[in-house]
Design a protein around this motif. Structure first.
Motif, mmCIF file in Angstrom:
data_model
loop_
_atom_site.group_PDB
_atom_site.id
_atom_site.type_symbol
_atom_site.label_atom_id
_atom_site.label_comp_id
_atom_site.label_asym_id
_atom_site.label_seq_id
_atom_site.Cartn_x
_atom_site.Cartn_y
_atom_site.Cartn_z
ATOM 1 N N LYS A 1 21.945 -4.863 -43.885
ATOM 2 C CA LYS A 1 21.783 -3.803 -44.149
ATOM 3 C C LYS A 1 20.588 -3.561 -45.549
ATOM 4 C CE LYS A 1 23.096 0.583 -44.475
ATOM 5 N NZ LYS A 1 22.602 1.279 -46.032
ATOM 6 N N SER B 1 14.626 1.799 -33.148
ATOM 7 C CA SER B 1 14.746 2.827 -32.124
ATOM 8 C C SER B 1 13.754 2.911 -30.967
ATOM 9 C CB SER B 1 14.944 4.086 -32.647
ATOM 10 O OG SER B 1 14.036 4.385 -33.500
ATOM 11 N N THR C 1 16.967 -0.896 -36.717
ATOM 12 C CA THR C 1 18.233 -0.802 -36.439
ATOM 13 C C THR C 1 18.843 -2.243 -36.430
ATOM 14 O OG1 THR C 1 17.322 -1.199 -33.985
ATOM 15 C CG2 THR C 1 17.840 1.047 -34.640
ATOM 16 N N GLU D 1 22.646 -3.089 -37.329
ATOM 17 C CA GLU D 1 23.748 -2.266 -36.439
ATOM 18 C C GLU D 1 24.604 -3.378 -36.184
ATOM 19 O OE1 GLU D 1 21.958 0.264 -33.541
ATOM 20 O OE2 GLU D 1 21.526 1.699 -34.869
#
Length: 434
Positions: A422, A225, A232, A235
């Motif tokens: 993840k 971020s 991130t 994503e």
């Protein structure tokens, strides 16, 4: 450096058993008496042209600055920051260091890297920065201050063997511009020749994550971020980029080779395409000379999305707290990023010139660029260059390693890309500063 960063650095040094040096007094305008400064440099630890060119530049600097003696300290790019950290902890604070960009935030927060704004005047900085690439200058900035001055850096270049293209029925004058076109070309090469289709420098023990970052961002993915608190890289856009690499590998287009093996294979004419730093240009040119037609193109893009290449390489930083040594360090930094120095750094080692004003100047790189078209994709990407993101906190290298291990498991290890990224992000997030 803000107060919070300074305190973090102080605590880190005290925890390591070091005595925090006193802040510098006013830096003198000139070096008016003999002084010796240490210069930690990873090109000095390399074999061949990089080390020899750097030694020659140091000798030239000392010749025109007789009061300044440079004590060179060589260490590999992956060991240099650790060497700096150990010497800072022992009270042997380096004066100038060549620091890879992914280590810059750690250097600022924990090792006492000084902002140039706190050492030299705005007028003097502006005078030296004139003619430099604005994107290049941004690479060494954190929190609005210039902590590092881009030194040896480059962009990702797609080197390709034009002879293999011809044998595979491909047009060497129209190299692949997208990853889909890379796949098509690579499969044609593997089918019609004995060569591998495409290799990259994305993965491997010595790869770091700079090239991987550019691949993710080119698909509009991200790493963390904007406030540098949340990772991130799992994503959807980032996962999609990883899945593309997995598809390349599963199809047989992408050959998984260690960096040294890929470099040697490309130089020997056994690989059709190789995505890697432009800094290996000299090595590949020497290998290809008289054997095959080596060419280069820009980093592939995802469909119609623009490339978003980031830099590899290093910045020069000043760690000294002594006023006279700081002035001597700045003089060395200026010389190593001068027009004369960048002529050597670009033409002999293969890095980008931070000084774009010398590219067309026949006194410097003008004639060389005309004779060496492989530099053109690199120069083209300088206009779209984005900084190599450095993760925050003392665990930044572990975070980087977890991300890259997750990506390797997704591409080569058979794991589902979304699950692999993840899991890597969840584990790495626990190591982020709170």
């Amino acid at each position: 450096m803000n107060v919070r960063s300074f305190l973090r650095g102080a605590l880190a040094l005290l925890a390591a058993g070091a005595v925090l040096p006193a802040l510098a007094q006013n830096v003198p305008a000139t070096v008016d008496r003999p002084v010796t400064i240490s210069y930690y440099n990873y090109n000095l630890a390399s074999a061949g042209i990089g080390a020899e060119a750097t030694k020659r530049l140091i000798a030239q600097f000392e010749a025109v600055n007789p009061k300044i003696k440079v004590e060179p300290v060589g260490a590999s790019s992956f060991e240099l920051t650790s060497r700096v950290q150990a010497d800072v902890a022992a009270g042997r604070i380096p004066d100038v260091a060549q620091m890879v960009f992914s280590d810059l935030a750690f250097g600022v927060d924990n090792l006492g890297v000084a902002a140039l704004e706190d050492i030299v005047s705005e007028e003097e900085r502006k005078a030296h920065f004139a003619g430099m690439s604005p994107n290049g200058l941004k690479l060494g900035m954190l929190d609005g201050k210039t902590y590092g001055l881009a030194y040896t850096f480059s962009t990702p270049v797609l080197f390709y063997n034009a002879d293999l293209f011809r044998k595979a029925g491909l047009d060497p004058d129209n190299p692949p511009k997208t990853w889909a076109e890379v796949k098509t070309a690579a499969l044609a090469i593997t089918k019609k020749t004995k060569a591998a289709g495409v290799a990259t420098g994305i993965f491997g023990a010595s790869a770091g994550d700079w090239l991987f970052q550019g691949v993710l961002r080119s698909n509009n993915g991200s790493l963390m971020s904007d406030d540098r608190k949340k990772l991130t890289f799992s994503e959807p856009a980032s996962v999609e980029a990883v899945a593309m690499l997995r598809d390349l590998y599963d199809s047989g287009a992408y050959t998984n080779l260690e960096i040294d093996a890929a470099m040697e294979g490309m130089a020997a004419g056994n690989i059709g395409m190789y995505l890697q730093t432009s800094a290996i240009q000299g090595f590949l040119v020497r290998g290809a000379q008289g054997k095959f037609d080596l060419r280069a193109s820009t980093m592939p893009r995802f469909g119609d999305k623009p490339q978003r290449p980031n830099n590899s390489g290093s910045a020069l930083v000043i760690l000294s707290r002594d006023p006279l040594k700081r002035r001597a360090a700045w003089e060395l930094m200026k010389f190593m990023t001068s027009k004369e120095a960048y002529t050597v750094i670009t033409s002999e080692i293969g890095y980008l010139p931070l000084r774009t004003d010398i590219v067309d100047d026949p006194q410097y790189l003008g004639d060389w660029v005309k004779k060496h078209p492989l530099i053109k994709p690199n120069l083209e990407q300088l206009a779209m260059l984005e900084p190599w993101v450095s993760f925050p906190g003392p665990n930044y290298r572990q975070i980087q390693k977890m991300m890259m291990e997750g990506a390797e498991m997704a591409v080569f290890g058979g794991m589902n890309p979304a699950d692999a990224m993840k899991a890597a992000q969840d584990n790495a997030q626990a190591l982020m500063p709170r």
